[in-house]
Design an enzyme around this catalytic site. Structure first.
Site, PDB file in Angstrom:
ATOM      1  CB  CYS A 107      97.118  26.156 117.503  1.00 44.67           C
ATOM      2  SG  CYS A 107      96.973  25.641 115.653  1.00 44.67           S
ATOM      3  CB  CYS A 114      99.014  21.546 103.856  1.00 44.05           C
ATOM      4  SG  CYS A 114      98.448  20.107 104.608  1.00 44.05           S
ATOM      5  CB  CYS A 121      91.799  23.360 105.529  1.00 39.05           C
ATOM      6  SG  CYS A 121      93.214  24.704 106.322  1.00 39.05           S
ATOM      7  CB  CYS A 339      90.182  25.405 113.392  1.00 41.57           C
ATOM      8  SG  CYS A 339      89.965  23.446 113.529  1.00 41.57           S
TER       9      CYS A 339
END
Length: 346
Positions: A107, A114, A121, A339
């Protein structure tokens, strides 16, 4: 004044050949150097043992290899490995090795921070500091391949662009990195084993379809109801589901490849029968499959894993409507490698 060294991996093979010709050397030296950089992952000119010492010193006069360094490696109880990857300018991203009995998946990150603002997140809290270069993405894959061989006894089998960042907001560099990873003069991995995951940038999804990729596309969806999706993914206001549906149809018309929808179910947010029905309608737009993903806490009380009953409702209803669905259990949670948890906590 001393000439500033250039990043050698920013040059194409042809540019490297031209450089050697310009300096009165043989063009094939460029091929040799290119192979060391991209097939063998050399991080130093001294590693290039089929070049003379003079040629290696000569290269060092003009160029740098701006390679990454695994600054910290954590191993989970389930075998997952999380890397804190130090970049040449001191910034850090994270990458993860996810092992199962039959394969290992890398990953990888595509941005420092981001560009988007998903509420659930951890990476979104960092904001975007810069895009990664193709070689910085490539280096993450090389490092994880080495770890896969060392700790699990076989090479890396799959890659997902699901680490830090929105890959389609770093479009050119991500595609160049995939060229190096899949190319015969690079790592030679099959593009079918690569998945690029996007939160949904319609214009770039269409551009990607036009460019004829051989790799897979996943959409981080989480709700098929605009109002709910905007609450948890505020950028959805600029890129609403109607635009995403249009881009998905365009993708399928151009590529003939089904899309995977990544979908987390949260308690009190998207765990009702209405949410399930809207997802089923969304799934009828193009051929697809759905991955229901376990939520991984980022210490935000607004988000809590839905009940097993709610997960079962999704699974049963999707299957009843002939939609492929997998329920994914997260790995590496004990080291914040799951995740949505990548945030450079150290």
């Amino acid at each position: 004044m001393k000439e500033k060294k250039r990043d050698i991996r920013a040059l194409t093979k042809e540019q490297l050949r031209d450089f050697f010709i310009e300096k009165g050397e043989k063009a094939f030296r460029g091929n040799q150097v290119y192979e060391w950089l991209w097939k063998k992952g050399a991080h130093s000119f001294d590693d290039m043992t089929n070049l003379s010492k003079e040629t290696r010193l000569f290269l060092d006069t003009y160029f740098d290899i701006n390679h990454i360094k695994v600054d910290d490696m954590q191993r989970s109880q389930d075998g997952t490995i999380k890397n804190a990857v130090k970049l040449h300018d001191g910034l850090t991203v994270e990458s993860v090795l996810i092992p199962t009995a039959t394969r290992t998946t890398a990953c990888v990150s595509s941005q420092v921070g981001c560009s988007l603002n998903c509420e659930f997140c951890a990476t979104a809290r960092l904001k975007r500091m810069r895009n990664l270069q193709p070689d910085e993405i490539y280096d993450q894959v090389v490092a994880i391949d080495q770890q896969s061989r060392m700790y699990h006894g076989f090479p890396l089998s799959n890659i997902v662009f699901m680490g830090m960042g929105e890959p389609l907001m770093n479009y050119n560099n991500v595609l160049k990195s995939i060229e190096k990873i899949t190319g015969e003069d690079g790592l030679g991995m099959s593009p079918k084993r690569i998945t690029l995951s996007t939160s949904g940038v319609p214009k770039m999804m269409k551009k990607l379809a036009d460019d004829g990729p051989k790799f897979n596309l996943a959409l981080s969806l989480h709700s098929a109801i605009d109002e709910k999706r905007t609450k948890i993914m505020p950028f959805n206001e600029q890129f609403p589901l109607a635009d995403i549906k249009e881009a998905l149809k365009y993708w399928y018309d151009k590529t003939g490849t089904r899309v995977t929808y990544e979908y987390v179910v949260w308690k009190g947010i998207n765990d009702t029968i209405d949410d399930v029905h809207e997802l089923i309608k969304f799934c009828k737009v193009i051929p697809c499959k759905v991955n229901i993903i376990e939520y991984n806490s980022i210490d935000d009380p607004r988000f809590e894993q839905a009940s097993p009953k709610a997960i079962d409702l999704y699974k049963t209803q999707l299957e009843r409507n002939h939609i492929i669905v997998n329920v994914r259990r997260s790995r590496g949670k004990d080291i914040d490698a799951a995740c949505g948890q990548l945030a450079n906590k150290q």
